[in-house]
Write a protein that holds these residues in place. Sequence first.
Motif, PDB file in Angstrom:
ATOM      1  N   HIS A  96     -10.794   9.835   2.522  1.00  0.00           N
ATOM      2  CA  HIS A  96     -10.015   8.666   2.044  1.00  0.00           C
ATOM      3  C   HIS A  96      -9.367   8.234   3.378  1.00  0.00           C
ATOM      4  CE1 HIS A  96      -7.304   7.172  -1.472  1.00  0.00           C
ATOM      5  NE2 HIS A  96      -8.077   6.199  -0.884  1.00  0.00           N
ATOM      6  N   PHE A 134      -7.073   5.404   5.533  1.00  0.00           N
ATOM      7  CA  PHE A 134      -6.082   4.334   5.382  1.00  0.00           C
ATOM      8  C   PHE A 134      -5.974   3.669   6.853  1.00  0.00           C
ATOM      9  CE2 PHE A 134      -4.016   5.701   1.290  1.00  0.00           C
ATOM     10  CZ  PHE A 134      -4.406   6.561   1.061  1.00  0.00           C
ATOM     11  N   ALA A 179      -8.574   2.306   1.928  1.00  0.00           N
ATOM     12  CA  ALA A 179      -7.134   1.855   1.457  1.00  0.00           C
ATOM     13  C   ALA A 179      -6.610   1.243   2.779  1.00  0.00           C
ATOM     14  CB  ALA A 179      -6.426   2.868   0.986  1.00  0.00           C
ATOM     15  N   ALA A 180      -5.571   0.408   2.609  1.00  0.00           N
ATOM     16  CA  ALA A 180      -4.588  -0.089   3.761  1.00  0.00           C
ATOM     17  C   ALA A 180      -3.176  -0.121   3.283  1.00  0.00           C
ATOM     18  CB  ALA A 180      -5.045  -1.848   3.883  1.00  0.00           C
ATOM     19  N   VAL A 181      -2.503   0.253   4.401  1.00  0.00           N
ATOM     20  CA  VAL A 181      -1.091   0.332   4.347  1.00  0.00           C
ATOM     21  C   VAL A 181      -0.385  -0.768   5.065  1.00  0.00           C
ATOM     22  CG1 VAL A 181       0.887   1.983   4.412  1.00  0.00           C
ATOM     23  CG2 VAL A 181      -1.209   2.678   3.610  1.00  0.00           C
ATOM     24  N   PRO A 182       0.439  -1.711   4.429  1.00  0.00           N
ATOM     25  CA  PRO A 182       1.168  -2.451   5.429  1.00  0.00           C
ATOM     26  C   PRO A 182       2.458  -1.666   5.783  1.00  0.00           C
ATOM     27  CG  PRO A 182       1.492  -3.146   3.097  1.00  0.00           C
ATOM     28  CD  PRO A 182       0.532  -1.849   3.290  1.00  0.00           C
ATOM     29  N   ARG A 236       8.582   5.746   7.481  1.00  0.00           N
ATOM     30  CA  ARG A 236       7.537   6.635   6.593  1.00  0.00           C
ATOM     31  C   ARG A 236       6.722   5.672   5.930  1.00  0.00           C
ATOM     32  NH1 ARG A 236       9.045  11.255   4.268  1.00  0.00           N
ATOM     33  NH2 ARG A 236       7.438  10.800   2.863  1.00  0.00           N
ATOM     34  N   LEU A 237       5.472   5.742   5.802  1.00  0.00           N
ATOM     35  CA  LEU A 237       4.564   5.263   5.152  1.00  0.00           C
ATOM     36  C   LEU A 237       3.709   5.533   4.357  1.00  0.00           C
ATOM     37  CD1 LEU A 237       3.269   3.087   8.169  1.00  0.00           C
ATOM     38  CD2 LEU A 237       4.556   2.102   6.654  1.00  0.00           C
ATOM     39  N   PHE A 238       3.640   7.129   4.213  1.00  0.00           N
ATOM     40  CA  PHE A 238       3.059   7.843   3.098  1.00  0.00           C
ATOM     41  C   PHE A 238       3.823   8.944   2.526  1.00  0.00           C
ATOM     42  CE2 PHE A 238      -0.155   6.247   6.021  1.00  0.00           C
ATOM     43  CZ  PHE A 238      -1.260   6.075   5.161  1.00  0.00           C
ATOM     44  N   PRO A 239       3.550   9.427   1.314  1.00  0.00           N
ATOM     45  CA  PRO A 239       4.286  10.702   0.705  1.00  0.00           C
ATOM     46  C   PRO A 239       3.940  11.919   1.617  1.00  0.00           C
ATOM     47  CG  PRO A 239       2.544   9.634  -0.718  1.00  0.00           C
ATOM     48  CD  PRO A 239       2.428   8.798   0.438  1.00  0.00           C
ATOM     49  N   LYS A 240       5.015  12.788   1.198  1.00  0.00           N
ATOM     50  CA  LYS A 240       5.071  13.895   2.145  1.00  0.00           C
ATOM     51  C   LYS A 240       3.671  14.857   2.206  1.00  0.00           C
ATOM     52  CE  LYS A 240       8.491  17.768   2.489  1.00  0.00           C
ATOM     53  NZ  LYS A 240       8.652  17.523   3.798  1.00  0.00           N
ATOM     54  N   SER A 297       0.590  14.273   2.868  1.00  0.00           N
ATOM     55  CA  SER A 297      -0.493  13.644   2.214  1.00  0.00           C
ATOM     56  C   SER A 297      -1.598  13.120   3.121  1.00  0.00           C
ATOM     57  CB  SER A 297      -0.098  12.303   1.309  1.00  0.00           C
ATOM     58  OG  SER A 297       0.513  11.613   2.112  1.00  0.00           O
TER      59      SER A 297
END
Lengths: 383, 383
Positions: free
Chosen positions: A123, A125, A150-153, A159-163, A165
């Motif tokens: 996966h 990102f 997947a993309a994350v703006p 912080r951009l992601f869960p703990k 992960s």
Amino acid sequence: MQNGNHASLVKTLAKSIKDRENGNHSAETKEKPESHPINGGDDSKSYAQNSSYQKGVIEAAKREIVQAIKEKLDIEKVWPRRFVIADFGCSTGPNTFLAMQNIVEAVELKNKSLQQSPTIDFHVFFNDLVDNDFNTLFKSLPSHPRYFVAAVPGSFYERLFPKASLDLANSSYALHWLSKVPKEVGDQNSVAWNKSKTYCSGSKKEVTEAYFAQFRKDLNRFLDARAEELVGGGLLVIQLPGVPRGALPFNTGAGFIQELLGPCLFEMADLGFISHEKVHSFNSPMYFPSIEELDLAIKGNGHFTAERIKILNHPMQHLPFDAKMTCLQTRSIFEGFIKDHFEIDIVDQLFDLFAKKLEESCSIFYQEIRKDVDLFVLLKRVC
Amino acid sequence: MQNGNHASLVKTLAKSIKDRENGNHSAETKEKPESHPINGGDDSKSYAQNSSYQKGVIEAAKREIVQAIKEKLDIEKVWPRRFVIADFGCSTGPNTFLAMQNIVEAVELKNKSLQQSPTIDFHVFFNDLVDNDFNTLFKSLPSHPRYFVAAVPGSFYERLFPKASLDLANSSYALHWLSKVPKEVGDQNSVAWNKSKTYCSGSKKEVTEAYFAQFRKDLNRFLDARAEELVGGGLLVIQLPGVPRGALPFNTGAGFIQELLGPCLFEMADLGFISHEKVHSFNSPMYFPSIEELDLAIKGNGHFTAERIKILNHPMQHLPFDAKMTCLQTRSIFEGFIKDHFEIDIVDQLFDLFAKKLEESCSIFYQEIRKDVDLFVLLKRVC
């Protein structure tokens, strides 16, 4: 690519000047990060079409990544679940796809070398600021990637992601962009005022110290956020431009480009296109650290062990200097940035001037580019 | 919103006609899905500004979702990790944010009601086709969402996530878009030829059967993909327009709009703007199922138990009919679709005509819209 907040700087400086005029010297401005993405789309002036140098960095890093994953990744911990990778500061491609492919291949290689290795779902990102051109990124995705996309703006200084992960985080040619220019370099009353330059040239100690302090603060925020997001033992791979030991940014190719851009801006002011005041308030939000500075910042953070910090052997180091390509590359990175600062569109004239100066400086540039330094950093999250 | 492949249909039909002309009646075309996204951006003609009806569906579904999560979600399985939600067919917002917020709140509510409940990190994935305007989606994100944000480009009729990586999947007003129009409805030699209509009106049995077969096939692909991606016991929540038992699409508001659009297209052909042949080859890739048909398709798939299938009570059902809003809504959905099919820009003239017809039909529409049916479906992944 994340470039922090040049407009924020402009506002900071503008307010600072206004505050001084009003006798309010100590007023603090609100330092909300802003963004000025590199050129989106896919035309001749886009970053996508003008990032072959950055591609070279990724190519040069491939061998390092294969070795790093072979030696340092605890892949058994991943079984039987998925392997999650994130690229921080992905820009619009296509370099980010190459970087991700290299990592996926290296992990698969390690996985297959072990007995009873299961198939792993990858996966991937892609992260960059909200203003990044994600539509172009998505449209230029490889047709059959070996991973789910997947993309994350958002800003990678947060912080951009869960703990826990992420299994592996990567950042190619992005962390030299500061979240903001240090305030004091634009402050005429400060000993760190960067009077005659428009970037951190290394020629004035106080300016360099102010820039490095900001770089260290930003890197610390980046490492804090990634430390939360990565699993224990997860890897963090960074490539960024740096300076050789004892050298000044001026002596590097990337620094020299900015050294040339400054006089072009002053000439544009002399010609009446822009105000001298605006040029004086223009400072590049980039910092090129040395290995020693990086090591200091990483140790100070404490969440990671530095497994490797080294200088990459860039494949383009020994090619003849290409002024046209360099001009297009510089424009693709600085165009939005300059438009935002000067609030009028002067980029065509500016880069005509820049191209001429670059042609004239070919011989100097060709000698100096040999001193370009691309750093490779491999960190491991302390369990 | 995912609308499958109208251009693909056009190509299929064009090739089918050409094949017939060449005496090659049995030739099969390659049916690669294409996409024609609804209007992106955020201006007065955008889907973002013209999707209040769909918003009403999400509002109507909120109570159902809270109850579904309270009763059906095995939240202890989530502890102590993150809770992952995906919205399939998210479009450009803002409805998708409301839908996700409702789900997050419902999960938090359930979590807090239990003893020793830990804090959960929410990870929300927004999915739509690659051509969707993700830049607009990202720029309109809530300023401080209670979840980490990611986007996933691609057709939801295929796998988009690693195995068992989702806890809850949602799809609001998207699954009535077929991956393609069934070939036979455009085939003059077929008993299912949809001669005088441009959508599945329900007036011809063979046309309805062909559309339902495609809907069932598509839903099956959707369910197969989600079954792989959801954890055992994971929930799948769907809202989509349907038809009441024994009613025809023509009797519903959504069907009636398409019933009006057909004559407008034929009138545009009479006026010489487009060819009659092009209008004859125009068929909407939408299907509005009944509860019975949905139940049949879900049971046939076998990966999910149908926990609930019911008709929602839409908050706008009892409001007076607004012709202007309906026209803008219809345009925001069909504009790209129509431009792609007719290959010239006729949308301004077409929707002027449509607006007039809609005004004239207000009284009929107002009676018929009472028969609009929005279906709520709650499925649970078989462990």
